[in-house]
Design an enzyme around this catalytic site. Structure first.
Site, PDB file in Angstrom:
ATOM      1  N   PRO A 363       0.825  -1.212   0.000  1.00 30.84           N
ATOM      2  CA  PRO A 363       0.000   0.000   0.000  1.00 30.84           C
ATOM      3  C   PRO A 363       0.854   1.255   0.000  1.00 30.84           C
ATOM      4  O   PRO A 363       2.060   1.205   0.260  1.00 30.84           O
ATOM      5  CB  PRO A 363      -0.814  -0.132   1.293  1.00 30.84           C
ATOM      6  N   GLY A 365       2.787   4.594   1.012  1.00 38.08           N
ATOM      7  CA  GLY A 365       3.376   5.119   2.235  1.00 38.08           C
ATOM      8  C   GLY A 365       4.151   4.134   3.079  1.00 38.08           C
ATOM      9  O   GLY A 365       4.542   4.468   4.202  1.00 38.08           O
ATOM     10  N   GLY A 367       7.104   2.846   2.214  1.00 37.20           N
ATOM     11  CA  GLY A 367       8.539   3.027   2.026  1.00 37.20           C
ATOM     12  C   GLY A 367       9.116   2.332   0.813  1.00 37.20           C
ATOM     13  O   GLY A 367      10.312   2.054   0.786  1.00 37.20           O
ATOM     14  N   LYS A 368       8.303   2.066  -0.211  1.00 34.11           N
ATOM     15  CA  LYS A 368       8.816   1.353  -1.385  1.00 34.11           C
ATOM     16  C   LYS A 368       9.817   2.211  -2.159  1.00 34.11           C
ATOM     17  O   LYS A 368      10.911   1.756  -2.488  1.00 34.11           O
ATOM     18  CB  LYS A 368       7.652   0.957  -2.294  1.00 34.11           C
ATOM     19  N   THR A 369       9.436   3.451  -2.454  1.00 29.34           N
ATOM     20  CA  THR A 369      10.308   4.321  -3.243  1.00 29.34           C
ATOM     21  C   THR A 369      11.553   4.713  -2.469  1.00 29.34           C
ATOM     22  O   THR A 369      12.670   4.687  -2.997  1.00 29.34           O
ATOM     23  CB  THR A 369       9.534   5.585  -3.672  1.00 29.34           C
ATOM     24  N   SER A 685     -14.458 -13.212  -0.487  1.00 25.55           N
ATOM     25  CA  SER A 685     -13.874 -13.552   0.815  1.00 25.55           C
ATOM     26  C   SER A 685     -14.787 -13.239   1.995  1.00 25.55           C
ATOM     27  O   SER A 685     -14.476 -13.607   3.124  1.00 25.55           O
ATOM     28  CB  SER A 685     -12.541 -12.817   0.996  1.00 25.55           C
ATOM     29  N   LYS A 728      -5.220  -8.230   5.654  1.00 22.12           N
ATOM     30  CA  LYS A 728      -6.415  -8.453   6.465  1.00 22.12           C
ATOM     31  C   LYS A 728      -6.052  -8.757   7.912  1.00 22.12           C
ATOM     32  O   LYS A 728      -6.721  -8.285   8.847  1.00 22.12           O
ATOM     33  CB  LYS A 728      -7.227  -9.602   5.876  1.00 22.12           C
TER      34      LYS A 728
END
Length: 806
Positions: A363, A365, A367-369, A685, A728
């Site tokens: 998701p 925010g 910290g991927k970038t 689900s 989840k």
């Protein structure tokens, strides 16, 4: 009645005249002007005029864009005109020829049903001549003569007519009519009764227009001279070339050619690339320097010589140092850090290894970038970031062919040139947000870039030679995987980054975000600190996200307010407490996601996956007298509606085993609702949550409040696996759920859950609905229920981990 003497003719007319508003035009007395009238109210006014004495009042609008002007949109001074000729055009508009008779000022506007009219008063013109008037008139005449010569738009006959005029008023009105000035200046001339004042305004307006015309003429002459110079240089170059050929010289000694030859020899290109560059250089030698093709070839050679064919940086050798830097920059993110260290260890042992291609999915925010920047710093490599969000042209990746004007290499080659190294960390951001159209599919172009078996010979359409990308460490980021083509996803090593838990956010805020914002807002000398309780209050009450982007934003908000206190000399809040958070940020924006404890009959707690993390999903069921009708609300998608119908069919088929009154079902309407009805919801689900809520409502038994569940249900009562378990489970933990019910076939995913989640949640693995009901209801007797294809002696699985203490 009003009276005008015009050319020895006495004209009498009513002081109430129809109005026709004018756009971008000021009509002066004694001028005959054609008008094009098309607005309905203006057409109606003309119709009325033609049935009467053909007299009307024209006045200019203040704003030309106004379609239906009112009295506030019109100037007060205009002209009384007489219609000389009218022609109706096929499209309904009218072309009318009018003659200005006199200046007039509006005493009162009258708005009718079909057109606007006004009571007007004629303006007495003050036409007394003086020495100043004569001087101004001569000056304006000279300026107008120069204006006509420069503008080239006014016929010489008009100039001759103006210069022969003796009537000052007629002179000023004629010059003003042919002046291409501002509407405001012309309106001011119309409103000035004194001819001397009109001449002054006219002189100023002519001076401004002449300045503009002189500058336009100067620019035009400069352009013409430049073109003549270029043609002269081309002619001399051709002569020089001919002389050199006669003398047996090839003319290769031009400084530019020498520099390009030197750049090619020093670029350490591949054999294929060097051969191509030298071939283009030979073409350039034979071209005229002024040829457009020469510019294209020159630009190509410059690109070839500036791409890093053999330039690379040296990786940091100490694996421990790399690990320390990664830990310093980011908290958690264990899997991507491990993969980087593994790559470095293999590189250290083998001295050459193909760069890994990782895809960080999670998701916003989390910290991927920023992790990509941290990896580049840890390895001591150059960092390149390319955002692919919204990219829909294949040429953005592969480059444009040189046949197109303005062609250039794709973003991959551009990024490498910018980095100046052939082994940088290359971040392809938002790879899931690409699209395709008639220009091609950029995802298809990335198949070669992100394939370790092919990218050693990547061919950019612009360079048209192979370039080795095998040493580049590609890192891609995405929020979701389902929008990425399967072939492209198969080429990447997918690493999922789940949302952060509250304790993880607290640690990140304390170690990274708070110091960063204190420094950014100039509070390093103020000794500002945040208590843990204050940070938890911000996390729970003012943000609702899987990452920490909004958390940082709110911390920055508080720091700015403290900086303002310091700047204005107020008492500074040095220790931010929960009370200070409320004072700075206001009332809490989000309610707690804890599940409801009271009134649990017909209510079950499900879990949902979204692109920004997991969410709690409450399912509500209400029964009422009716004819067995099922109602579904909450903006449910087609798959979710089918899950509800499957759950109801199972309950009807096993009514006696579940303790449901079979006779009452036929006379009972059932309403299933999932709150937050404005948000679309879909997916299978929530099947077991719907079935549990149905059983609860039909048996009038409350569900256990601290149980959340996720799983697909079949008509036989089997529970099938679901996706997004990590998100989840984090959502359930955030909502302080104690027991989590998941499909047994998701057992393999439990190992990937965060340690805190596995420690605090009582995770139950279930294979059929009777096991779900045994957990969802207190004192449920599973022997009364027969689950399809499940032995009678089966009981709910024991807790995978001990339940968290109360």
């Amino acid at each position: 009645m009003l009276r005008i003497t015009h050319d020895d003719e006495i004209i009498e007319f009513s002081e109430k005249l129809p109005i026709v508003p004018l756009r971008d035009l000021v009509l002066f007395p004694r001028m005959i002007v054609p008008l094009l009238v098309g607005r309905p109210r203006s057409v109606s006014a003309l119709e009325e005029v033609m049935h009467g004495d053909k007299m009307m009042f024209v006045v200019t609008q203040r704003e030309a864009e106004t379609q239906e002007p009112t009295s506030d949109d019109l100037y007060r001074v205009g002209a009384v005109v007489r219609v000389l000729q009218l022609l109706r055009l096929p499209d309904g508009t009218m072309k009318v020829l009018v003659e200005g008779l006199s200046r007039a000022v509006v005493k009162r506007f009258i708005r009718g049903d079909t057109y606007m009219s006004a009571r007007v008063e004629l303006v007495d013109e003050q036409a007394e001549r003086s020495v100043e008037t004569e001087a101004l008139m001569r000056s304006v005449a000279g300026q107008f003569e120069e204006y006509v010569q420069l503008s080239r738009k006014i016929p010489q006959e008009v100039l001759a007519s103006v210069l022969s005029m003796d009537d000052v008023s007629r002179f000023t009105d004629t010059v003003a009519t042919h002046l291409s000035g501002k509407i405001e200046d012309k309106q001011q001339i119309l409103e000035t009764p004194d001819v001397t004042g009109r001449l002054r305004i006219l002189a100023r307006a002519l001076s401004a227009e002449l300045e503009i015309l002189r500058l336009e003429r100067k620019i035009e002459n400069q352009v013409r001279e430049q073109l003549q110079k270029s043609q002269k240089e081309f002619y001399l170059h051709q002569q020089m070339k001919a002389i050199q050929e006669e003398l047996g010289q090839e003319g290769d000694g031009a400084p530019e050619i020498v520099e390009l030859e030197k750049a090619i020899s020093e670029a350490n290109m591949s054999e294929e690339a060097e051969k191509k560059a030298l071939s283009e250089l030979d073409r350039l030698k034979k071209m005229s320097p002024m040829s457009p093709e020469a510019t294209v070839v020159r630009t190509y050679i410059e690109w070839m010589t500036t791409v890093p064919w053999d330039e690379r940086t040296t990786d940091r050798e100490s694996i421990q140092a790399v690990e320390d830097i990664l830990e310093e920059d980011h908290y958690g993110l264990k899997k991507p850090k491990e993969r980087i260290l593994e790559y470095l260890a293999v590189l250290k042992l083998t001295s050459k290894v193909k760069g890994p291609i990782m895809c960080l999915v999670g998701p916003p925010g989390v910290g991927k970038t920023s992790l990509g920047k941290s990896v580049a710093r840890a390895l001591d490599r150059k960092f390149v970031r390319v955002s692919l969000g919204g990219v829909r042209d294949e040429a953005e990746i592969r480059g444009h062919r040189r046949t197109y004007i303005g062609s250039m290499p794709g973003r991959i080659i551009q990024g490498l040139r910018k980095a100046g190294s052939k082994n940088p960390v290359f971040l392809l951001d938002e790879i899931d947000k690409m699209s395709s159209d008639f220009r091609g599919d950029p995802a298809a172009a990335l198949l070669e870039v992100l394939d370790p078996e092919q990218n050693c010979a990547f061919n950019d359409h612009y360079l048209d030679v192979d370039f080795d990308l095998s040493e580049v460490m590609f890192i891609t980021t995405a929020n979701v995987l389902h929008t990425i083509p399967p072939a492209l996803e198969d080429r990447m090593e997918v690493i999922r980054l789940p949302g952060y838990l509250i304790q993880e956010k607290l640690h990140i805020a304390r170690k990274f975000l708070v110091p960063k914002q204190i420094e950014a807002n100039g509070l390093t000398d103020v000794d500002v600190s945040f208590s843990n309780a204050a940070l938890v209050r911000i996390i729970e009450d003012y943000t609702r996200e899987s990452g920490v982007r909004n958390l940082e934003r709110e911390i920055a908000n508080i720091c700015r307010k403290i900086a303002k206190e310091h700047a204005v000399g107020k008492r500074v809040t040095k220790r931010v407490s929960p009370q200070a958070v409320k004072r700075f940020l206001g009332m809490a924006r989000f309610l707690s996601q804890e599940v409801e404890v009271e009134n649990r009959v017909g209510v079950a707690t499900g879990l949902a996956w979204t692109s920004v993390g997991g969410e709690i999903l409450t399912v509500e069921v209400l029964t009422m007298k009716g004819d067995g009708h099922l109602t579904l609300t909450g903006k449910l998608g087609e798959v979710m509606q089918e899950s509800a119908k499957a759950a109801l069919s199972y309950a009807k088929a096993h009514a006696s085993e579940l303790g449901i009154d079979e006779d009452a079902l036929a006379t009972t309407d059932i309403h299933i609702h999932v709150p937050e009805g404005a948000i679309p919801k879909d997916g299978p689900s929530a099947g077991i949550a719907m079935a549990t809520a149905l059983v609860s409502a039909l048996t009038n038994r409350p569900t256990v409040p601290d149980v959340a569940m996720t799983g697909e249900i079949t008509l036989g009562g089997k529970v099938l696996p679901i996706g997004g378990l990590n998100e989840k489970a984090v959502a359930a933990h955030r909502a302080r759920v104690k027991t989590l019910v998941i499909p047994k076939r998701n057992e393999k995913d439990v190992a990937e859950l965060p340690k805190e989640v596995k420690r605090d949640l009582d995770i139950r693995l279930v294979g059929c609905l009777d096991e779900v009901l045994a957990v969802a209801f207190e004192n449920w007797v599973p022997e009364n229920v027969k689950c399809a294809e499940v032995p009678e002696e089966r009981r709910p699985e024991p807790p995978l981990t001990p339940a968290a203490p109360n």
